[in-house]
Design an enzyme around this catalytic site. Sequence first.
Site, PDB file in Angstrom:
ATOM      1  CE1 TYR A  55      30.934   5.083  18.872  1.00  0.00           C
ATOM      2  CE2 TYR A  55      32.126   5.529  16.849  1.00  0.00           C
ATOM      3  CZ  TYR A  55      31.308   5.956  17.867  1.00  0.00           C
ATOM      4  OH  TYR A  55      30.850   7.253  17.889  1.00  0.00           O
ATOM      5  N   GLY A  62      29.032   8.079  19.742  1.00  0.00           N
ATOM      6  CA  GLY A  62      29.439   8.962  20.818  1.00  0.00           C
ATOM      7  C   GLY A  62      29.116   8.360  22.173  1.00  0.00           C
TER       8      GLY A  62
END
Length: 524
Positions: A55, A62
């Site tokens: 990530y 997000g």
Amino acid sequence: MTGEGVRWSGQDTTTDDVECITLGADLSLDETAWERIRESHNRLTRYQGEQRLIYGVTTGYGPLANTIVGSDHSEALQRNLVAHLSAGVGDPLSREQTRATMAARVSALSRGASGIAPAALNQLLTCLNANALPVVPAMGTVGASGDLTPLAHIAGALMGKGWIRHGDGDPEPAAAVLERLGLAPLEPGGKDAIALVNGTSAMTGIAALNDRLADRALRWSTLITVAHAQALRGRREAWHSAFGNLRPHPGQQKLHRWLGILDEAPPDAMTDEGQVATDALQQLSAPIQDPYSLRCAPQLLGAVADQVDWHTQIVTTELNSVTDNPILPETLDQALHGGNFYGQHVALASDALANAVITLAVHAERRIARLANPRLNQDLPAFLTGSETGLHSGFMGAQVTASALLAEMRTQATPASIQSIPTNGDNQDVVTMGTIGARRTHHLLALLYRILAIDALMAVQALELRAEPHLRSEATAQMMAWVRARSPSLTSDRALSEDIEKTAEAMRSPWMVPADLELSHQAD
């Protein structure tokens, strides 16, 4: 204090350290910390080479984390993160709050599980030590995915974007300050940007400052309470350590010790049993117990002491934690995705400390009211006027100011930690508002110190008017000299605004307390 540097291993940060750095001390990391940082970055580089799904490194952010971003866009991904998060508004954090935030971020990254490049962390450390402080708007973080917005303004300044205040100067373009310092603008890659912006460091840094200010305010409150007891000829029986032994809250027991040390009263001198009158209706000249502001001081201040100690524990743990996402533990060969950036611990601790700070203000305001009132102040003149009561009004106006300050504090008593508002496309569907809580508590402390300043000025005036030196302990005698070095006796009416502000500012400083106030450390 500022002449000495602070050196961290990445595992031993204290709130005292953060305050020291805030006041100007340099910060350095030892070689064990730098080795962990290098190893963490090497793990990240290997994971990138293996094209692992990480990530914020190979994905968007997000709710856009469903977008895979290839290595050819890695640098742009990091730059864009800082750019889109640099949306803070309002007045900037103070220099002290900014230094505390930067120090807290260094502490978190120095634990070696964030994958940041050593050069990126060194840029942050170099700017901190050069007192080149990014201009960080105070508002714009919900304290959920860490303090993304304020930390983005810091990261942006390291990249030559935004503004920096160098030393005592006015804000300048960040690029110009970096050039003057001989630093090239940071070009974040890998996980550098997300490691810099994703964490609880703004709320934690500010909370660390609050922690030391609250501890100091508690010590001042204790000393001033002793001065009140001496000026009002209070009965110290209620301060006997036997009460703490039978109700063993650590804070209450601590306050029994502190009060005994500062009052110089041995336990066997704290009793006044007396005898039963032969005439059942005989009236005593005075009640055998004091009002609660004196009698319950160990319980009231002791409860505050327990709250301060809990706050210290929470903030110290947070300072020594890895608070970004994902994390790269040295014990696992993978990047783990989770929520260490979530600031609930600090949010709840800040709100609890705010309640304790207001409690100290309530106690101080009641002490002030008792000294001002001729029906309650044991024959001292009304409002502690030095001469010609009525022509002069003494501390009448200062008492009104104390009442107003307490009212202002009470209007800000609503907790921040329960104000969750879903945001970020409902990805951040519960948020902590921890930085709002820490900032609120910081403001409450500023108001408290002004009330304590009024309280100290009046307590010293009362001891002087009492003119019974045998009632004073060494601690209160030192407090009297300390106060008088900043504010002369009030013999006739004069404006007290500057006296209050000067005294409050000095009380906040760890360098300017009366020597005997530190006797309380012996009883910790």
